[in-house]
Design a protein around this motif. Sequence first.
Motif, PDB file in Angstrom:
ATOM      1  N   VAL A  91       0.997 -18.153  78.886  1.00 48.83           N
ATOM      2  CA  VAL A  91       1.215 -19.585  79.094  1.00 48.83           C
ATOM      3  C   VAL A  91       1.766 -20.176  77.800  1.00 48.83           C
ATOM      4  CG1 VAL A  91       0.109 -21.776  79.642  1.00 48.83           C
ATOM      5  CG2 VAL A  91      -0.707 -19.673  80.718  1.00 48.83           C
ATOM      6  N   ALA A  92       2.875 -20.890  77.908  1.00 49.46           N
ATOM      7  CA  ALA A  92       3.463 -21.508  76.723  1.00 49.46           C
ATOM      8  C   ALA A  92       2.633 -22.723  76.322  1.00 49.46           C
ATOM      9  CB  ALA A  92       4.901 -21.911  77.004  1.00 49.46           C
ATOM     10  N   ARG A  93       2.069 -22.679  75.120  1.00 57.92           N
ATOM     11  CA  ARG A  93       1.261 -23.793  74.612  1.00 57.92           C
ATOM     12  C   ARG A  93       1.732 -24.152  73.214  1.00 57.92           C
ATOM     13  NH1 ARG A  93      -3.119 -20.529  76.862  1.00 57.92           N
ATOM     14  NH2 ARG A  93      -3.955 -21.596  78.685  1.00 57.92           N
ATOM     15  N   THR A  94       1.547 -25.409  72.864  1.00 57.45           N
ATOM     16  CA  THR A  94       1.872 -25.830  71.504  1.00 57.45           C
ATOM     17  C   THR A  94       0.801 -25.296  70.567  1.00 57.45           C
ATOM     18  OG1 THR A  94       0.604 -27.873  71.615  1.00 57.45           O
ATOM     19  CG2 THR A  94       2.900 -27.965  72.391  1.00 57.45           C
ATOM     20  N   ALA A  95       1.085 -25.343  69.275  1.00 59.11           N
ATOM     21  CA  ALA A  95       0.108 -24.889  68.283  1.00 59.11           C
ATOM     22  C   ALA A  95      -1.166 -25.716  68.372  1.00 59.11           C
ATOM     23  CB  ALA A  95       0.705 -24.965  66.883  1.00 59.11           C
ATOM     24  N   ALA A  96      -1.034 -27.025  68.586  1.00 60.33           N
ATOM     25  CA  ALA A  96      -2.210 -27.901  68.692  1.00 60.33           C
ATOM     26  C   ALA A  96      -3.052 -27.531  69.909  1.00 60.33           C
ATOM     27  CB  ALA A  96      -1.778 -29.360  68.768  1.00 60.33           C
ATOM     28  N   GLU A  97      -2.408 -27.249  71.047  1.00 54.15           N
ATOM     29  CA  GLU A  97      -3.151 -26.860  72.260  1.00 54.15           C
ATOM     30  C   GLU A  97      -3.909 -25.557  72.026  1.00 54.15           C
ATOM     31  OE1 GLU A  97      -0.353 -28.760  75.782  1.00 54.15           O
ATOM     32  OE2 GLU A  97       0.133 -26.791  74.966  1.00 54.15           O
ATOM     33  N   GLN A  98      -3.271 -24.586  71.377  1.00 55.25           N
ATOM     34  CA  GLN A  98      -3.941 -23.320  71.090  1.00 55.25           C
ATOM     35  C   GLN A  98      -5.135 -23.540  70.176  1.00 55.25           C
ATOM     36  OE1 GLN A  98      -1.216 -20.462  69.525  1.00 55.25           O
ATOM     37  NE2 GLN A  98      -0.203 -20.135  71.475  1.00 55.25           N
ATOM     38  N   PHE A  99      -4.981 -24.389  69.172  1.00 54.41           N
ATOM     39  CA  PHE A  99      -6.070 -24.658  68.247  1.00 54.41           C
ATOM     40  C   PHE A  99      -7.259 -25.300  68.963  1.00 54.41           C
ATOM     41  CE2 PHE A  99      -8.281 -27.196  65.033  1.00 54.41           C
ATOM     42  CZ  PHE A  99      -8.536 -26.209  64.098  1.00 54.41           C
ATOM     43  N   TYR A 100      -6.986 -26.296  69.818  1.00 54.98           N
ATOM     44  CA  TYR A 100      -8.070 -26.980  70.527  1.00 54.98           C
ATOM     45  C   TYR A 100      -8.761 -26.072  71.535  1.00 54.98           C
ATOM     46  CZ  TYR A 100      -6.516 -31.260  68.344  1.00 54.98           C
ATOM     47  OH  TYR A 100      -6.179 -32.214  67.420  1.00 54.98           O
ATOM     48  N   LEU A 101      -8.067 -25.073  72.064  1.00 54.65           N
ATOM     49  CA  LEU A 101      -8.670 -24.118  72.996  1.00 54.65           C
ATOM     50  C   LEU A 101      -9.667 -23.196  72.289  1.00 54.65           C
ATOM     51  CD1 LEU A 101      -5.712 -23.159  75.319  1.00 54.65           C
ATOM     52  CD2 LEU A 101      -7.761 -24.443  75.931  1.00 54.65           C
ATOM     53  N   LEU A 102      -9.591 -23.083  70.980  1.00 56.92           N
ATOM     54  CA  LEU A 102     -10.510 -22.208  70.230  1.00 56.92           C
ATOM     55  C   LEU A 102     -11.938 -22.702  70.302  1.00 56.92           C
ATOM     56  CD1 LEU A 102      -8.410 -21.487  67.049  1.00 56.92           C
ATOM     57  CD2 LEU A 102      -8.901 -19.924  68.923  1.00 56.92           C
ATOM     58  N   GLU A 103     -12.150 -24.003  70.444  1.00 55.34           N
ATOM     59  CA  GLU A 103     -13.506 -24.537  70.456  1.00 55.34           C
ATOM     60  C   GLU A 103     -14.215 -24.350  71.781  1.00 55.34           C
ATOM     61  OE1 GLU A 103     -13.350 -28.638  69.460  1.00 55.34           O
ATOM     62  OE2 GLU A 103     -12.671 -29.253  71.428  1.00 55.34           O
ATOM     63  N   ILE A 104     -13.481 -23.950  72.826  1.00 51.76           N
ATOM     64  CA  ILE A 104     -14.093 -23.749  74.145  1.00 51.76           C
ATOM     65  C   ILE A 104     -14.907 -22.483  74.163  1.00 51.76           C
ATOM     66  CG2 ILE A 104     -13.610 -23.372  76.573  1.00 51.76           C
ATOM     67  CD1 ILE A 104     -11.167 -25.142  76.254  1.00 51.76           C
TER      68      ILE A 104
END
Length: 104
Positions: A91-104
């Motif tokens: 899935v194409a995600r921005t760097a910010a989206e990838q970073f925020y997914l780390l906390e899940i």
Amino acid sequence: MAHNGEPETVTIDESGANLASLEAINAEREIPTSIRQTKYLNNIIERDHRAIKRRTRPMLGFKNFRGARILLSGIEVTHMIRKGQMKDDGVARTAAEQFYLLEI
């Protein structure tokens, strides 16, 4: 360790000490490690860690090991996201989206 019986590859600079030690280790192993030498490998490594040096130098060190581990891990993860080295499940995600997914 090598996976599935395949030999591992180690990349080193052209230091004679590194080569001699790896050859000594290979003499004792059933499956030898292949050795790849790059003349300016240290320059590549230093360039990659430039961001960490820039962040930690003004701090004049760390108070404890835990703080150092946390800060350096965060810097490395951010660097990996920026370089496109994080798995994104196709899935194409921005760097910010990838970073925020780390906390899940």
